[in-house]
Design a protein around this motif. Structure first.
Motif, short mmCIF file in Angstrom:
data_model
loop_
_atom_site.label_atom_id
_atom_site.label_comp_id
_atom_site.label_asym_id
_atom_site.label_seq_id
_atom_site.Cartn_x
_atom_site.Cartn_y
_atom_site.Cartn_z
N ARG A 18 147.62 18.80 88.46
CA ARG A 18 146.71 19.71 89.69
C ARG A 18 147.21 20.96 90.23
O ARG A 18 148.10 20.78 91.66
CB ARG A 18 145.34 19.22 89.47
CG ARG A 18 144.13 20.08 89.67
CD ARG A 18 143.45 19.39 90.73
NE ARG A 18 141.94 20.17 90.34
CZ ARG A 18 140.96 20.55 89.69
NH1 ARG A 18 141.37 19.80 88.69
NH2 ARG A 18 139.84 21.58 90.10
N SER A 20 146.74 24.93 91.89
CA SER A 20 145.69 25.92 92.86
C SER A 20 146.36 26.59 93.22
O SER A 20 147.27 26.56 93.90
CB SER A 20 145.21 24.99 93.88
OG SER A 20 144.20 23.65 93.38
N THR A 75 139.71 30.20 94.62
CA THR A 75 140.69 28.98 93.86
C THR A 75 140.82 29.76 92.42
O THR A 75 138.92 29.26 91.56
CB THR A 75 141.22 27.66 94.53
OG1 THR A 75 139.80 27.39 94.02
CG2 THR A 75 140.92 27.80 95.82
N ASN A 77 142.41 27.45 89.67
CA ASN A 77 143.32 25.42 89.08
C ASN A 77 143.65 25.64 87.68
O ASN A 77 143.25 25.72 87.00
CB ASN A 77 142.14 24.38 89.62
CG ASN A 77 141.49 24.50 90.99
OD1 ASN A 77 142.06 24.63 92.01
ND2 ASN A 77 140.37 24.82 91.16
#
Length: 122
Positions: A18, A20, A75, A77
């Protein structure tokens, strides 16, 4: 707007990561944000983007990668599943205001993070 990409690493084929992209200011939320990647000796290529609440993906990642946006945290992601060795690259996030027809072009984005390395071993 300053962008900071993070979350890269080394993972085996079939694994997940993942990424970011964090921004320094709230105006980030008004921008289209895209993820690109660049392998050694290759051009920067489009991975996906979130624009005006819609997400768009390159065919090579469709069904495996998901972009999500958290406006409260400034953010964006990139959830990457079922990773393949061909996904190995430095991943960059970019922010800009491209028209839809330009979202795949790196030149359409004004601001860039520093990149984060993703390596998928076979």
């Amino acid at each position: 707007v300053q962008l900071q990409a993070s979350g890269g690493g080394l993972v085996q084929t079939g694994g997940s990561l993942r990424l970011s992209c964090a921004a320094s200011e709230g105006t980030f939320n008004s921008y289209t944000v895209a993820w690109f990647r660049q392998a050694p000796g290759e051009e920067r290529e489009f991975v996906g983007t979130v624009a005006r609440g819609h997400t768009y993906y390159d065919d090579s990642v469709k069904g495996r990668f998901t972009i999500s946006r958290d406006n409260a945290k400034n953010t964006v992601n990139l959830q990457m599943n079922s990773l393949e060795p061909e996904d190995t690259a430095v991943y960059f996030c970019g922010a800009g205001r491209p028209i839809i027809g330009m979202i795949r072009r790196p030149t359409a984005y004004y601001y860039w993070g520093q990149g984060t390395q993703v390596t998928v071993s076979s």
